[in-house]
Design a protein around this motif. Sequence first.
Motif, PDB file in Angstrom:
ATOM      1  N   ALA A  59       0.997  -1.270   0.058  1.00  0.00           N
ATOM      2  CA  ALA A  59      -0.118   0.021   0.087  1.00  0.00           C
ATOM      3  C   ALA A  59       0.820   1.286  -0.014  1.00  0.00           C
ATOM      4  O   ALA A  59       2.023   1.247   0.004  1.00  0.00           O
ATOM      5  CB  ALA A  59      -0.976  -0.008   1.139  1.00  0.00           C
ATOM      6  N   TRP A  60       0.270   2.480  -0.090  1.00  0.00           N
ATOM      7  CA  TRP A  60       0.830   3.786  -0.187  1.00  0.00           C
ATOM      8  C   TRP A  60       0.032   4.780   0.509  1.00  0.00           C
ATOM      9  O   TRP A  60      -1.060   4.465   0.879  1.00  0.00           O
ATOM     10  CB  TRP A  60       1.023   4.195  -1.532  1.00  0.00           C
ATOM     11  N   ASP A  61       0.581   5.690   1.254  1.00  0.00           N
ATOM     12  CA  ASP A  61      -0.021   6.805   1.864  1.00  0.00           C
ATOM     13  C   ASP A  61       0.705   8.151   1.801  1.00  0.00           C
ATOM     14  O   ASP A  61       1.945   8.001   1.567  1.00  0.00           O
ATOM     15  CB  ASP A  61      -0.298   6.328   3.441  1.00  0.00           C
ATOM     16  N   GLY A  62      -0.026   9.289   2.087  1.00  0.00           N
ATOM     17  CA  GLY A  62       0.534  10.470   1.964  1.00  0.00           C
ATOM     18  C   GLY A  62      -0.410  11.466   1.288  1.00  0.00           C
ATOM     19  O   GLY A  62      -1.359  11.168   0.949  1.00  0.00           O
ATOM     20  N   PRO A  63       0.273  12.853   1.183  1.00  0.00           N
ATOM     21  CA  PRO A  63       1.496  13.193   1.877  1.00  0.00           C
ATOM     22  C   PRO A  63       1.592  13.537   3.219  1.00  0.00           C
ATOM     23  O   PRO A  63       0.751  13.976   3.889  1.00  0.00           O
ATOM     24  CB  PRO A  63       1.744  14.547   1.156  1.00  0.00           C
ATOM     25  N   PHE A  64       3.126  13.208   3.790  1.00  0.00           N
ATOM     26  CA  PHE A  64       3.322  13.694   5.121  1.00  0.00           C
ATOM     27  C   PHE A  64       4.155  14.794   5.150  1.00  0.00           C
ATOM     28  O   PHE A  64       5.281  14.694   4.460  1.00  0.00           O
ATOM     29  CB  PHE A  64       3.718  12.256   6.008  1.00  0.00           C
TER      30      PHE A  64
END
Length: 218
Positions: A146-151
Amino acid sequence: MRRRRYLTASTAVTVSILGPSSVITASSQERDTELEAISESHRFDGTGATVTDEFDLETGVTIAEATHDGESNFVVELIPTDDSRSQLLVNTIGAYDGAAGVLTDTGRYLVDIDADGAWALEVGQPDPEEDDAESLPVELEGDSAAWDGPFQFEGLGQAHGTHEGQGNFIVEILPHGGRFPGLVFNELDQFDGETTFNLDSIGFVTVEAAGPWSLTLE
């Protein structure tokens, strides 16, 4: 304040088939990550081994979400047409529903897909504003890649990760506007541990996992 999110890849692609695969350049749609900063995406689907049409990418973070319902190899490789280095996005066996991220240079690309069943692929490039970035700490969890962001990363930080699968557990931070990914974890099979990272910019998190995982960044 800690925020916990459960991540799943969402590659629901419905297109008409033009030959072995088809491509659509579409306006942005809301992701499970609640990121709405992808200006356009390149969508493909098909059955079996396929080489996609060429498409353009800019310098920056590139995210690929994919599904596969076959029983054998599923390999997805991003290949620049100028003969520079290709990048492996997915390399697994059997059914797959996940995501991967890499850093790319401006140019034309195609995707070489090895599959024995029906598959779908979406490739996009998030282009966030600074106000879009979420501050740490954050807690993420999921069952697959998986992916996530932006942080918003502000220098030295700490990461705690767990993995219950039998296979790779790799966590990277892809800096927006950067040249090299930051490796957080590179482990095999079951894992429970901590490490540090150091980044002072907006970034996206990618997770390669073979089972349930969790990640805390602070």
